[in-house]
Design an enzyme around this catalytic site. Structure first.
Site: not given
Ligand SMILES: *Cc1c(COP(=O)(O)O)cnc(C)c1O
Ligand code: SF4
Length: 348
Positions: A79-80, A83, A92, A96, A99, A101, A267, A304, A311
């Site tokens: 996305r960025y 990174r 996992c 959680c 979560c 995801r 989220d 986010d 973010k």
């Molecule tokens: C959260 C996230 C990051 C990391 O973002 P930081 O602000 O550097 O912690 C990088 N890529 C994606 C897709 C993310 O969701």
């Molecule tokens: S937040 Fe989601 S991805 Fe992270 S440890 Fe918990 S269940 Fe796993």
């Protein structure tokens, strides 16, 4: 059948429905910490399924932060420019209940195949603008030390990478996994000389009760091995949404050499409304820390933006330009405002 039994049967049926939609797992380590007599137990609330998860609201989404739109190939979210996320696995040690995801993680979902991993690593090697790889998922520390070592060695061999970051809950939910072999695997991400790149760990923890002795020892093993550990937390109703709970959490982190880095606004994942805290309340909680607690205990409060827009910090703000254009109005930790004349304003 009495009313109580009917209630209980209904409750069990609801929990089965939750488990059919979202993965459930609790490690023995965590199970041992749940106080069954405490209806507000912060460990139970984070990990035990709740019938409230069956309720979906229109603003909730299956992919709340838009991972899908930025995924050029399996296992990568880019996305960025500088990174990207590398998701080795979708499992996992615990799931959680909040979560973000939750639609993609679970024991049934498979991780990257050998071929997909090769393709993901080739993608990183082909993108010289990528400086940092973030291993997340799923929890990367659930991968066997041997496999993790092989992945980190391959990443360490990519010259343009400066940082390998791992996001994990393992040190607090399954501390025994932080073994000498796992630490050795993590260190291999630094490259042959051990100084070529940095390996950072971002520990996800939400309540001071997670910092029991075995967890503290696991964290110490990591930090003593030279792996810096930062904290990331999610603001959760009924878990840490009071000034006392947040201060307790961040004190536990700093006490264990973990710098609180991000406090995530929750989220909009499906079935998580019972964890939701308003943005205004989140800002008020952040204000409750400032001035009253160590500067080491102040994470950045992060949203986010739904839809994959990235973010951003969401305050609170302590400085605003004055309406009359004459300097800034700055609020102190106790809520009083002061004029900052900004002698350098004409240099901007
Ligand atoms: C959260 C996230 C990051 C990391 O973002 P930081 O602000 O550097 O912690 C990088 N890529 C994606 C897709 C993310 O969701
Ligand atoms: S937040 Fe989601 S991805 Fe992270 S440890 Fe918990 S269940 Fe796993």
């Amino acid at each position: 059948m009495g009313a109580e039994e009917r209630d209980r049967d209904g409750h069990i049926a609801a929990l089965k429905q939750v488990a059919a939609q979202f993965a459930v797992a609790v490690t023995p380590h965590l199970q041992a910490q749940i106080d069954p007599a405490d209806p507000a137990d912060p460990i139970a609330r984070q990990f035990l399924p709740d019938a409230a998860e069956l309720v979906t609201h229109p603003h909730e989404a299956a992919d709340p932060i838009g991972d899908e739109a930025h995924s050029p190939l399996p296992g990568i979210v880019h996305r960025y420019p500088d990174r990207l996320l590398l998701k080795l696995v979708n499992v996992c040690p615990v799931y959680c209940r909040f979560c973000f995801r939750r639609e993609t993680v679970g024991p049934g979902s498979r991780g990257l195949t050998a071929g997909q991993l090769d393709a993901a690593i080739a993608y990183i090697a082909d993108h010289p603008e990528v400086w940092e790889v973030i291993l997340t998922g799923g929890d990367p520390l659930i991968v066997s030390p041997r496999r993790l070592k092989s992945v980190l060695q391959r990443l360490a061999a990519i010259p343009h990478l400066g940082v390998i970051r791992l996001h994990s809950r393992v040190p607090v939910v399954d501390p025994e996994r932080v073994s000498p072999a796992l630490i050795d695997a993590l260190k291999s991400g630094r490259g042959a000389e051990g100084r070529d790149k940095a390996v950072w760990l971002l520990l996800h923890a939400n309540h001071e009760r997670e910092f029991v002795a075995p967890a503290r020892e696991a964290i110490a093993r990591l930090i003593d091995a030279g792996i810096p550990v930062l904290g990331q937390s999610v603001l959760l109703a009924g878990v840490n949404d009071t000034p006392e709970a947040l201060a307790g959490l961040f004190r536990a982190m700093v006490r264990n050499r973990v710098k609180p880095h991000y406090l995530h606004h929750g989220d909009l994942a499906r079935g998580t409304a019972h964890f939701r805290v308003s943005l205004g309340r989140g800002q008020a909680l952040m204000r409750s820390l400032r001035g009253r607690h160590s500067g080491l205990m102040q994470p950045t409060y992060i949203l986010d933006i739904p839809g994959g827009h990235g973010k951003v910090p969401v305050g609170p703000l302590y400085a605003a330009p004055r309406a009359d254009g004459q300097g800034w109005e700055v609020t102190d930790p106790w809520g009083c405002t002061h004029l900052y004349a900004d002698p350098a304003a004409d240099r901007s």
